[in-house]
Design an enzyme around this catalytic site. Sequence first.
Site: not given
Length: 390
Positions: A271, A328
């Site tokens: 991320h 996700d």
Amino acid sequence: QTGHTTLDYGFVNTAATKSAITFIDGDQGILRYRGYPIEQLAKNSTYLEVAWLLIYGELPTADELSAFDERIRRHTLLHEDLKRFFSALPHTAHPMSVLSAATAALSTYYENESDPHNPEHVELNTVRMLAKLPVIAAYAHKKSVGQAFLYPDNSLGFVDNFLKLNFGVLSEDYDVNAVMSRALERLLILHEDHEQNASTSTVRLVGSTGANQFSSISAGINALYGPLHGGANEAVLDMLGRIRDSGESVERFVERVKNKEDGVKLMGFGHRVYKNYDPRAKLVKESADEVLEALGVSDPLLDLAKELEEIALSDDYFKERRLYPNVDFYTGVIYKAMGFPTRMFTVLFAIGRLPGWLAHWREMQGDAQTKIGRPQQLYTGATERQYPGV
Ligand code: SDX
């Protein structure tokens, strides 16, 4: 500097966007919508209550929420001509392309009511987007499976109506599964906003030129589609399926990722901001077992995902790069258990993120950022030189 906080992302200084909507602490794994911790909202609130919070800055009163819900139900119908728009697209079209195209097409029906400086237009189109995007999303799903479009059922709440539009068929009654409804509501809340991510920044940038909510959101949908952003939830399921079908061991796959063979990545990991466990991923992982068990679904891909996470989190390559599961990594397994096709997963992300996009578009129209967006540049090209013969 006052007015602009200049942050160094290591490759170019960029003036930070000011916003009061969402706070993230990537090191601590903290996410708050208007100051409320995501853990509390996901477990206790609803999609529309959180949407109101993000857009207006405070939790709604019971009357405000009820009126908001009622207004949205009254705007779920699409113009009949717009329904024919879908037949112009191939049945093989990716639902994200359909969502983006139909959203841009939606704006053509309201061109005389889309002045960003007219508060009535802004309120009306916020409600129209919240009411109609889920219908467009469900029609993209129905088109991809060759089934008839249903009309919205205004006797149902937001999530239940969305489930019926996706899974109901004309020939039978549809009973909403309460477990699915609550699980989807929680997943949508977890996606509602996330500060200046690529798609939200796109919505702000496009909106800063004076473009209306429909056009700005359509641009955001396109940014979300990319596999490094929202498209990652679909890419995770494809990755897990390839590992399962190839017979390759998880250890061997992780080695290929570490060696960067053919550019392979561990999708759903890493991320830009979280250098710790994404708090949303933790909540999704917690509910994955619960939802699959309640739906009576057992999916070896969930076990495979857990095995992949365990191996990666114990490996120095990922620890050194501070790579952890992001939102996700586990969501796709739940969406699959609910019956959504893999290519609908990013569409579900878009429905979740819609309130955040709308909140940021509206904040940007206010005094938070009065200038047209124009990211700074660090010029690295040729110095001045003369044209031959001049
Ligand atoms: C979302 O911004 C948001 O908030 C987005 C989002 C939201 O709610 O809006 O949270 C939603 O988009 C989540 C991210 C979903 N994308 C993926 O899961 C795709 C896989 N992830 C990577 O592509 C990557 O982690 C990014 C794009 C998400 C973040 O990339 P960064 O922070 O720019 O990190 P990087 O590309 O500079 O990588 C640093 C190192 C590199 O190795 P070295 O060159 O140092 O050797 O880490 C490696 C990268 O190769 N790396 C990975 C990896 N992610 C980074 N290696 C393997 N697998 C990965 N997933």
